[in-house]
Design a protein around this motif. Structure first.
Motif, PDB file in Angstrom:
ATOM      1  N   ASP A 104      -3.937 -31.210  36.207  1.00 45.82           N
ATOM      2  CA  ASP A 104      -2.596 -31.630  36.616  1.00 45.82           C
ATOM      3  C   ASP A 104      -2.090 -32.828  35.820  1.00 45.82           C
ATOM      4  O   ASP A 104      -0.909 -32.916  35.516  1.00 45.82           O
ATOM      5  CB  ASP A 104      -2.555 -31.930  38.118  1.00 45.82           C
ATOM      6  CG  ASP A 104      -3.694 -32.849  38.544  1.00 45.82           C
ATOM      7  OD1 ASP A 104      -4.688 -32.956  37.798  1.00 45.82           O
ATOM      8  OD2 ASP A 104      -3.588 -33.473  39.611  1.00 45.82           O
ATOM      9  N   GLU A 140      -8.941 -28.771  39.439  1.00 49.87           N
ATOM     10  CA  GLU A 140      -7.647 -28.499  40.060  1.00 49.87           C
ATOM     11  C   GLU A 140      -7.493 -29.478  41.210  1.00 49.87           C
ATOM     12  O   GLU A 140      -8.464 -30.056  41.674  1.00 49.87           O
ATOM     13  CB  GLU A 140      -7.605 -27.065  40.623  1.00 49.87           C
ATOM     14  CG  GLU A 140      -8.291 -26.021  39.766  1.00 49.87           C
ATOM     15  CD  GLU A 140      -7.480 -25.659  38.544  1.00 49.87           C
ATOM     16  OE1 GLU A 140      -6.299 -26.066  38.478  1.00 49.87           O
ATOM     17  OE2 GLU A 140      -8.031 -24.997  37.648  1.00 49.87           O
TER      18      GLU A 140
ATOM     19  N   ASN B  67       6.076 -16.488  26.557  1.00 46.81           N
ATOM     20  CA  ASN B  67       6.291 -16.443  28.007  1.00 46.81           C
ATOM     21  C   ASN B  67       5.285 -15.517  28.667  1.00 46.81           C
ATOM     22  O   ASN B  67       4.655 -15.866  29.670  1.00 46.81           O
ATOM     23  CB  ASN B  67       7.699 -15.947  28.326  1.00 46.81           C
ATOM     24  CG  ASN B  67       8.759 -16.959  27.965  1.00 46.81           C
ATOM     25  OD1 ASN B  67       8.472 -18.159  27.838  1.00 46.81           O
ATOM     26  ND2 ASN B  67       9.976 -16.504  27.774  1.00 46.81           N
ATOM     27  N   HIS B  70       1.653 -16.701  28.867  1.00 50.78           N
ATOM     28  CA  HIS B  70       1.448 -17.706  29.921  1.00 50.78           C
ATOM     29  C   HIS B  70       1.515 -17.097  31.307  1.00 50.78           C
ATOM     30  O   HIS B  70       0.742 -17.472  32.194  1.00 50.78           O
ATOM     31  CB  HIS B  70       2.458 -18.834  29.757  1.00 50.78           C
ATOM     32  CG  HIS B  70       2.167 -19.684  28.561  1.00 50.78           C
ATOM     33  ND1 HIS B  70       3.139 -20.201  27.749  1.00 50.78           N
ATOM     34  CD2 HIS B  70       0.991 -20.072  28.016  1.00 50.78           C
ATOM     35  CE1 HIS B  70       2.581 -20.883  26.769  1.00 50.78           C
ATOM     36  NE2 HIS B  70       1.274 -20.818  26.900  1.00 50.78           N
ATOM     37  N   GLN B  71       2.427 -16.149  31.479  1.00 48.80           N
ATOM     38  CA  GLN B  71       2.486 -15.483  32.776  1.00 48.80           C
ATOM     39  C   GLN B  71       1.198 -14.712  33.044  1.00 48.80           C
ATOM     40  O   GLN B  71       0.701 -14.706  34.175  1.00 48.80           O
ATOM     41  CB  GLN B  71       3.687 -14.525  32.806  1.00 48.80           C
ATOM     42  CG  GLN B  71       5.025 -15.234  32.833  1.00 48.80           C
ATOM     43  CD  GLN B  71       6.134 -14.387  32.234  1.00 48.80           C
ATOM     44  OE1 GLN B  71       5.908 -13.282  31.736  1.00 48.80           O
ATOM     45  NE2 GLN B  71       7.352 -14.901  32.283  1.00 48.80           N
ATOM     46  N   VAL B  73      -1.755 -15.424  31.898  1.00 46.29           N
ATOM     47  CA  VAL B  73      -2.797 -16.397  32.229  1.00 46.29           C
ATOM     48  C   VAL B  73      -2.651 -16.817  33.688  1.00 46.29           C
ATOM     49  O   VAL B  73      -3.628 -16.822  34.446  1.00 46.29           O
ATOM     50  CB  VAL B  73      -2.720 -17.634  31.307  1.00 46.29           C
ATOM     51  CG1 VAL B  73      -3.615 -18.750  31.845  1.00 46.29           C
ATOM     52  CG2 VAL B  73      -3.117 -17.268  29.891  1.00 46.29           C
ATOM     53  N   GLU B  74      -1.430 -17.150  34.044  1.00 47.70           N
ATOM     54  CA  GLU B  74      -1.119 -17.557  35.417  1.00 47.70           C
ATOM     55  C   GLU B  74      -1.592 -16.505  36.414  1.00 47.70           C
ATOM     56  O   GLU B  74      -2.122 -16.817  37.472  1.00 47.70           O
ATOM     57  CB  GLU B  74       0.401 -17.735  35.536  1.00 47.70           C
ATOM     58  CG  GLU B  74       0.857 -18.525  36.726  1.00 47.70           C
ATOM     59  CD  GLU B  74       0.617 -20.014  36.507  1.00 47.70           C
ATOM     60  OE1 GLU B  74       0.675 -20.761  37.483  1.00 47.70           O
ATOM     61  OE2 GLU B  74       0.337 -20.417  35.343  1.00 47.70           O
ATOM     62  N   ALA B  75      -1.401 -15.240  36.035  1.00 46.69           N
ATOM     63  CA  ALA B  75      -1.725 -14.138  36.937  1.00 46.69           C
ATOM     64  C   ALA B  75      -3.196 -13.750  36.876  1.00 46.69           C
ATOM     65  O   ALA B  75      -3.627 -12.855  37.585  1.00 46.69           O
ATOM     66  CB  ALA B  75      -0.857 -12.923  36.580  1.00 46.69           C
ATOM     67  N   GLY B  76      -3.951 -14.405  35.985  1.00 46.81           N
ATOM     68  CA  GLY B  76      -5.371 -14.100  35.912  1.00 46.81           C
ATOM     69  C   GLY B  76      -5.696 -12.885  35.061  1.00 46.81           C
ATOM     70  O   GLY B  76      -6.834 -12.411  35.057  1.00 46.81           O
ATOM     71  N   ARG B  79      -7.201 -15.276  29.786  1.00 50.05           N
ATOM     72  CA  ARG B  79      -7.707 -16.642  29.833  1.00 50.05           C
ATOM     73  C   ARG B  79      -7.282 -17.375  28.576  1.00 50.05           C
ATOM     74  O   ARG B  79      -7.213 -16.779  27.504  1.00 50.05           O
ATOM     75  CB  ARG B  79      -9.233 -16.636  29.887  1.00 50.05           C
ATOM     76  CG  ARG B  79      -9.773 -16.968  31.246  1.00 50.05           C
ATOM     77  CD  ARG B  79     -11.267 -16.925  31.242  1.00 50.05           C
ATOM     78  NE  ARG B  79     -11.866 -17.875  30.311  1.00 50.05           N
ATOM     79  CZ  ARG B  79     -13.182 -17.999  30.135  1.00 50.05           C
ATOM     80  NH1 ARG B  79     -14.001 -17.226  30.822  1.00 50.05           N
ATOM     81  NH2 ARG B  79     -13.666 -18.881  29.305  1.00 50.05           N
ATOM     82  N   GLU B  80      -6.993 -18.633  28.711  1.00 48.35           N
ATOM     83  CA  GLU B  80      -6.701 -19.435  27.541  1.00 48.35           C
ATOM     84  C   GLU B  80      -7.990 -20.141  27.154  1.00 48.35           C
ATOM     85  O   GLU B  80      -8.702 -20.668  27.998  1.00 48.35           O
ATOM     86  CB  GLU B  80      -5.610 -20.461  27.871  1.00 48.35           C
ATOM     87  CG  GLU B  80      -5.080 -21.144  26.648  1.00 48.35           C
ATOM     88  CD  GLU B  80      -3.836 -21.976  26.953  1.00 48.35           C
ATOM     89  OE1 GLU B  80      -3.416 -22.017  28.126  1.00 48.35           O
ATOM     90  OE2 GLU B  80      -3.305 -22.586  26.017  1.00 48.35           O
TER      91      GLU B  80
END
Lengths: 144, 144
Positions: A104, A140, B67, B70-71, B73-76, B79-80
């Motif tokens: 964060d 996190e 975009n 990143h979405q 990654v956010e959604a699983g 992985r970054e």
DNA sequence: TTTCCTCCTTAGAATCCTTCTAAATTGTTG
DNA sequence: CAACAATTTAGAAGGATTCTAAGGAGGAAA
């Protein structure tokens, strides 16, 4: 016995350190070395160091800050840490240790070496040898 | 029973995958998902995926590639991975595993999960919880 | 199917971090 | 002190990524 101010002592130490690393002790490198190595270990970016230098009235360009950081890494005086893409962090602690990364805030926090125990590692692939094992523990916020 | 080309099967699978992740299955997202998830797991950058899309005649802008990555990654779904400063790598393998990083070539190589055994981890600091433990083993050329 | 609303995509500009350039300066050695 | 090479510098350049404002597309409801 000549009288010496503390600053000069630090400057002398920094000079020796640079010479030992095979780097000419220029005004800029000595100044940055003092900023980096006097005081406790920490993490910073090139911009951080540039700002500190400005605050300490050490006149140095941003390009030189970048050059110097890389030379110090090369010389083993600093370590580069990967935490965020798009921003390089440098660690004044070159001893073997690992990091928490606060997702964060983007902050890095040291983990003492013995808090992470790696019991098994793979062999290096053909033609390569293992350089360093870097462990980053991403954190996190607690209530997620 | 309607006749279906293989492409359509993949597209349908990708759609389900996106819907399950709460993402609208737009033309672009479905196309990129097909590129990413059909075939073996691998590592790529945004530019890599953009080039693949162009080669596959999936019309999509670079901004959308960023975009979408990143979405995902956010959604699983992705992985970054941190390897080099200044460039983000994405890994289509979201299972728990680690990486070799070839310092000379910038290449990433998977390490099967069980080849790295971590016997002890520190507790998370107050107010945080451990998200993921990332181990990167840097490789140098053998004769160094 | 048409409408409507929201989410998505887009090209290009903008931003951020970092490196490069070419010229001026400084440290070192004889 | 002279001469040379290493270093510093400001500003431009570079590369990756994000932002912007506008148009386009999904999909729920009529």
């Amino acid at each position: 016995m000549p009288k010496r101010r503390l600053d000069n002592d630090f400057a002398l130490k920094a000079q020796d350190r640079l010479r030992a690393a095979g780097l000419r002790p220029t005004r800029q490198r000595v100044g940055l070395a003092q900023l980096l190595f006097n005081g406790p270990c920490r993490h910073l970016t090139a911009e951080d160091l540039f700002a500190e230098a400005a605050a300490a009235e050490i006149s140095v360009s941003l390009a030189t800050v970048y050059n110097t950081l890389h030379q110090f890494v090369e010389a083993g005086l600093l370590r580069e840490v990967l935490a965020e893409p798009g921003r390089a962090y440098f660690d004044t602690d070159v001893s073997n240790h690992h990091h928490f990364f606060h997702a964060d805030t983007g902050m890095l926090q040291d983990i003492p070496e013995d808090a992470v125990v790696i019991a098994a590692l793979p062999a290096a692939p053909e033609g390569a040898r293992i350089g360093r094992v870097e462990v980053v523990i991403r954190l996190e916020k607690a209530g997620a």
